[in-house]
Design an enzyme around this catalytic site. Structure first.
Site, PDB file in Angstrom:
ATOM      1  N   ASP A   1      -3.126 -10.577   7.461  1.00  0.00           N
ATOM      2  CA  ASP A   1      -1.953 -11.765   7.007  1.00  0.00           C
ATOM      3  C   ASP A   1      -2.232 -13.260   8.010  1.00  0.00           C
ATOM      4  O   ASP A   1      -3.507 -13.464   9.203  1.00  0.00           O
ATOM      5  CB  ASP A   1      -0.464 -11.526   8.035  1.00  0.00           C
TER       6      ASP A   1
ATOM      7  N   HIS B   1     -10.579  -2.162  12.688  1.00  0.00           N
ATOM      8  CA  HIS B   1      -9.828  -3.188  13.228  1.00  0.00           C
ATOM      9  C   HIS B   1     -10.273  -4.144  14.416  1.00  0.00           C
ATOM     10  O   HIS B   1     -10.381  -3.543  15.628  1.00  0.00           O
ATOM     11  CB  HIS B   1      -8.676  -3.598  13.245  1.00  0.00           C
TER      12      HIS B   1
ATOM     13  N   TYR C   1      -2.624 -16.495  10.794  1.00  0.00           N
ATOM     14  CA  TYR C   1      -2.386 -16.299  12.422  1.00  0.00           C
ATOM     15  C   TYR C   1      -0.525 -17.164  11.529  1.00  0.00           C
ATOM     16  O   TYR C   1      -0.540 -17.920  11.085  1.00  0.00           O
ATOM     17  CB  TYR C   1      -3.060 -17.375  12.988  1.00  0.00           C
TER      18      TYR C   1
ATOM     19  N   PHE D   1      -9.321 -14.927  10.372  1.00  0.00           N
ATOM     20  CA  PHE D   1      -9.259 -14.688  11.744  1.00  0.00           C
ATOM     21  C   PHE D   1     -10.530 -15.543  12.088  1.00  0.00           C
ATOM     22  O   PHE D   1     -10.697 -16.041  13.213  1.00  0.00           O
ATOM     23  CB  PHE D   1     -10.697 -13.533  11.993  1.00  0.00           C
TER      24      PHE D   1
END
Length: 221
Positions: free
Chosen positions: A65, A187, A67, A78
């Protein structure tokens, strides 16, 4: 349907834009952006594609998703805008690069510099409502980004796919491993990284080693 996206991708993805699900998705996104605060800004929704031409593609990093806090998201997974505090996952990415390649921790969390070298920073869902994680999931974006990954797998060769965490691994199940390099690890979020599933993966040096073996220039992480 007309979508403002770089021509190198438009030619490949146009069939998706014509499908009923994408029209429904577009209507949903327009409604959300008109009645709520959403991220990234409307002109940055396809920024990952606009900064990384299909012909220049070397690496794909898959996020989930955007931020969802003010000023963070700008269309690259990211990545955050300049002068924005680095989120925990990004901190751990930079820490791994630091130990893997002995590159100093950077001041800016803006990863445009990666995108311009051929790194597609692709979120599975390209939009989100402010302060509401996952709010635009299961509206059609996942189908679209699955199609993006499939087209890359079919029409490109020697691309490095970096699949971090269970969600990204599932997203990359159909990648042709005979044509591409697929690297998997946990992750970079603290939950995973602090349990030993992230640090030491050396994905950044492994990516450059693979690219070099195929006669391609490395990424300056």
């Amino acid at each position: 349907m007309k979508v403002k996206i770089a021509d190198s991708w438009k030619n490949i993805l146009q069939p998706e834009f014509e499908k009923p699900y994408f029209e429904q998705l577009t209507n949903f996104v327009k409604e959300e952006y008109s009645s709520n605060s959403c991220f990234p800004p409307g002109n940055k929704i396809f920024e990952a594609f606009n900064l990384c031409a299909f012909s220049d593609l070397k690496v794909v990093i898959i996020g989930q998703d955007p931020y969802h806090d003010v000023g963070q998201a700008h269309g690259l997974c990211f990545s955050v805008n300049d002068k924005i505090k680095h989120p925990p996952s990004l901190i751990n990415i930079f820490k791994e690069i630091e130990t893997d390649l002995n590159i100093p921790y950077p001041k800016s969390g803006n990863l445009e510099r990666w995108a311009k070298q051929g790194v597609l920073l692709l979120n599975a869902t390209l939009t989100v409502r402010a302060h509401n994680a996952g709010s635009h999931q299961k509206k059609g974006w996942e189908q679209f980004t699955d199609a993006v990954i499939e087209e890359i797998s079919k029409k490109q060769k020697n691309v490095v796919f970096l699949l971090w965490g269970g969600y990204a691994k599932k997203k990359g199940l159909k990648i042709d491993k005979n044509k591409h390099c697929v690297l998997t690890t946990g992750h970079p979020s603290p939950l995973s990284a602090n349990r030993g599933y992230w640090f030491g993966n050396k994905h950044f040096s492994k990516t450059n080693t693979y690219l070099k073996s195929k006669g391609l220039s490395k990424i300056n992480w």
